[in-house]
Scaffold this active site. Structure first.
Site, PDB file in Angstrom:
ATOM      1  N   THR A   1       8.007   1.056   4.400  1.00 46.62           N
ATOM      2  CA  THR A   1       6.920   0.303   5.036  1.00 46.62           C
ATOM      3  C   THR A   1       5.899  -0.255   4.051  1.00 46.62           C
ATOM      4  OG1 THR A   1       5.558   2.287   5.374  1.00 46.62           O
ATOM      5  CG2 THR A   1       7.097   1.685   7.142  1.00 46.62           C
TER       6      THR A   1
ATOM      7  N   SER B   1       2.214   3.503  -3.327  1.00 50.75           N
ATOM      8  CA  SER B   1       3.102   2.344  -3.419  1.00 50.75           C
ATOM      9  C   SER B   1       2.395   1.064  -2.995  1.00 50.75           C
ATOM     10  CB  SER B   1       4.339   2.578  -2.542  1.00 50.75           C
ATOM     11  OG  SER B   1       5.167   1.441  -2.520  1.00 50.75           O
ATOM     12  N   ASN B   2       1.685   1.101  -1.868  1.00 49.92           N
ATOM     13  CA  ASN B   2       1.058  -0.135  -1.386  1.00 49.92           C
ATOM     14  C   ASN B   2      -0.050  -0.601  -2.318  1.00 49.92           C
ATOM     15  OD1 ASN B   2      -1.814   0.342   0.034  1.00 49.92           O
ATOM     16  ND2 ASN B   2      -0.570   2.141   0.390  1.00 49.92           N
TER      17      ASN B   2
ATOM     18  N   HIS C   1      -1.347   9.259  -0.172  1.00 51.03           N
ATOM     19  CA  HIS C   1      -1.265   9.155  -1.625  1.00 51.03           C
ATOM     20  C   HIS C   1      -2.575   8.641  -2.207  1.00 51.03           C
ATOM     21  CE1 HIS C   1       3.404   8.991  -1.470  1.00 51.03           C
ATOM     22  NE2 HIS C   1       2.958  10.212  -1.564  1.00 51.03           N
TER      23      HIS C   1
ATOM     24  N   GLU D   1       8.463   8.779   1.876  1.00 48.57           N
ATOM     25  CA  GLU D   1       8.971   8.086   3.063  1.00 48.57           C
ATOM     26  C   GLU D   1      10.486   7.890   2.987  1.00 48.57           C
ATOM     27  OE1 GLU D   1       8.602   3.680   5.096  1.00 48.57           O
ATOM     28  OE2 GLU D   1       6.827   4.482   4.081  1.00 48.57           O
TER      29      GLU D   1
ATOM     30  N   CYS E   1       2.887   8.558  10.331  1.00 47.78           N
ATOM     31  CA  CYS E   1       2.466   7.245  10.822  1.00 47.78           C
ATOM     32  C   CYS E   1       3.505   6.731  11.825  1.00 47.78           C
ATOM     33  CB  CYS E   1       2.338   6.268   9.657  1.00 47.78           C
ATOM     34  SG  CYS E   1       2.034   4.560  10.181  1.00 47.78           S
TER      35      CYS E   1
END
Length: 313
Positions: free
Chosen positions: A164, A223-224, A41, A126, A96
Site C-alpha cells: 500500500t 516506506s511511504n 514506522h 506488510e 489498517c
C-alpha cells in the site's frame, strides 16, 4: 527563505487509528501492553510509547500468556494470529483496513487458483503478512527486472497485488511490464496504494517544480516517507528525509531558497512544527501553506476495543 508547507501531510487515517488504539489500551489496561512489530514506522512515536509502557516485540514468545497484544497497522500473517490464540493472548487488531483489503484479495485470488505476483519490498512488515496468507501461491516482485525472470508461459493464470505504501509511478512501470508478459493478468478492483500515500506523493510531484529543496519528515524505515523524498529527487530537487529538527544541518541551506516541507503518513505534526521553528529562527523563513487536497477519511477503533466499551447489562 520561503517555505511551502504541504497539505496533506503527516498522519493518515490508518496510522491515527493504530495510535489511538495503543493510547486507549494503555489507558484502560495499564502497562505493559505488548505490540507485535512497531505500531507504525516512526522512531519518535515508538520511543514515546515505549516510555509509557508499550513493549514492542518481534517474537510472540516474548509476550506472557494472557497479556494484551496489539497487532500493528502493517498487519500480520495467519500464522502469527494462530500462535497468539494458542498462547492465550488478548489480541487487539490495529491493522489498517486498507492493508486488510490486500490480505483479503490475496486469499480470494489464491482460492481461485491464481499465481499471485505481489509488488513490494522484501522484508517489509506488510509484505511478510500478506505473503503469509498463501505462501505457496504468492511471488514477490520488486522491479520490472523481476518480471523478466519469471519463466511462465504468457497464458498463465496470474493476478497482481501491491504493497500500500509504494510510489504509484513505480508500480505503474511494473504493472505495464506484467501486462506485456501476461496479457490476461488481473489485478485488484481498486488500486491497492492507499489514498493517503497517493495524496502525499501527488502533492510533492505537483509542487517540486516550484522549490529548490524538499524536506520530508519521517523515519528511514518508513516506506511511504522514503517514496516522498525519491519523488522530489526524481524531478531534480535535492531532498532530505529527516526524523525531526535534530537532523537538520545549517550547511544544507543558503538562506534564500524555497523549501518544500512535508511529512510521511506516520510522522507526528509536532515534528513538522519544530522543523519550521528551526528554519524560522535561523533564516527568518516565511511560511506559505499549500493545500493540494483535503482528507476526511476516518477508521473506527478495532472491534475488540469497541466491544470493551459497551456497558455490561
Amino acid at each position: 527563505m520561503q517555505i511551502i508547507l504541504v497539505q496533506p501531510r503527516g498522519f493518515c487515517a490508518g496510522v491515527r487509528m493504530a495510535l489511538q488504539t495503543l493510547e486507549q489500551a494503555l489507558e484502560r489496561f495499564g502497562p505493559p501492553v505488548y505490540v507485535y512489530h512497531e505500531i507504525v514506522h516512526n522512531r519518535w512515536v515508538v520511543e514515546d510509547f515505549r516510555r509509557r509502557g508499550a513493549v514492542f516485540v518481534e517474537d510472540l514468545a516474548q509476550v506472557p500468556g494472557g497479556a494484551y497484544l496489539i497487532l500493528s497497522a502493517h498487519g500480520v500473517s495467519p500464522a502469527v494470529r494462530a500462535e497468539a490464540t494458542a498462547r492465550g493472548l488478548r489480541v487487539i487488531d490495529a491493522t489498517c483496513p486498507l492493508v486488510t483489503k490486500v490480505h483479503q484479495e490475496a486469499i480470494r485470488f489464491a482460492q481461485q487458483g491464481y499465481r499471485i505476483l505481489l509488488i513490494g519490498h522484501a522484508g517489509h512488515d506488510e509484505i511478510v503478512g500478506v505473503m503469509g496468507e498463501a505462501p505457496e501461491a504468492i511471488w514477490l516482485i520488486q522491479s520490472a527486472q523481476d518480471v523478466d525472470q519469471l519463466q511462465w508461459p504468457p497464458d498463465t493464470k496470474v493476478a497482481y497485488l501491491t504493497q500500500t505504501t509504494l510510489s504509484k509511478s513505480e508500480v505503474e512501470k511494473i504493472v505495464a511490464r506484467l501486462r506485456e508478459r501476461f496479457p490476461q493478468i488481473v489485478g485488484p478492483s481498486k488500486d491497492d496504494i492507499c489514498y493517503a500515500t497517493q495524496n502525499r506523493q501527488e502533492a510533492v510531484r505537483l509542487l517540486a517544480p516550484e522549490v529548490d529543496m524538499a524536506l520530508v519528515v519521517g523515519s528511514a524505515n518508513s516506506s511511504n516517507s522514503r517514496r516522498l523524498a525519491e519523488i522530489a529527487q526524481a524531478q531534480g530537487v535535492p531532498a532530505y528525509l529527516i526524523d525531526g529538527p535534530q537532523d537538520l544541518r545549517p550547511e544544507w541551506f543558503r538562506g534564500d531558497e524555497t523549501v518544500l516541507l512535508t511529512a510521511g503518513a506516520s510522522a507526528p505534526e509536532h515534528l513538522v512544527a519544530e522543523c519550521l521553528q528551526w528554519l524560522q529562527e535561523r533564516f527568518q523563513a516565511t511560511v506559505h501553506e499549500r493545500i493540494v487536497c483535503q482528507e476526511h477519511i476516518q477508521f473506527p477503533l478495532p472491534a475488540e476495543l469497541r466491544r470493551l466499551s459497551k456497558p455490561v447489562k
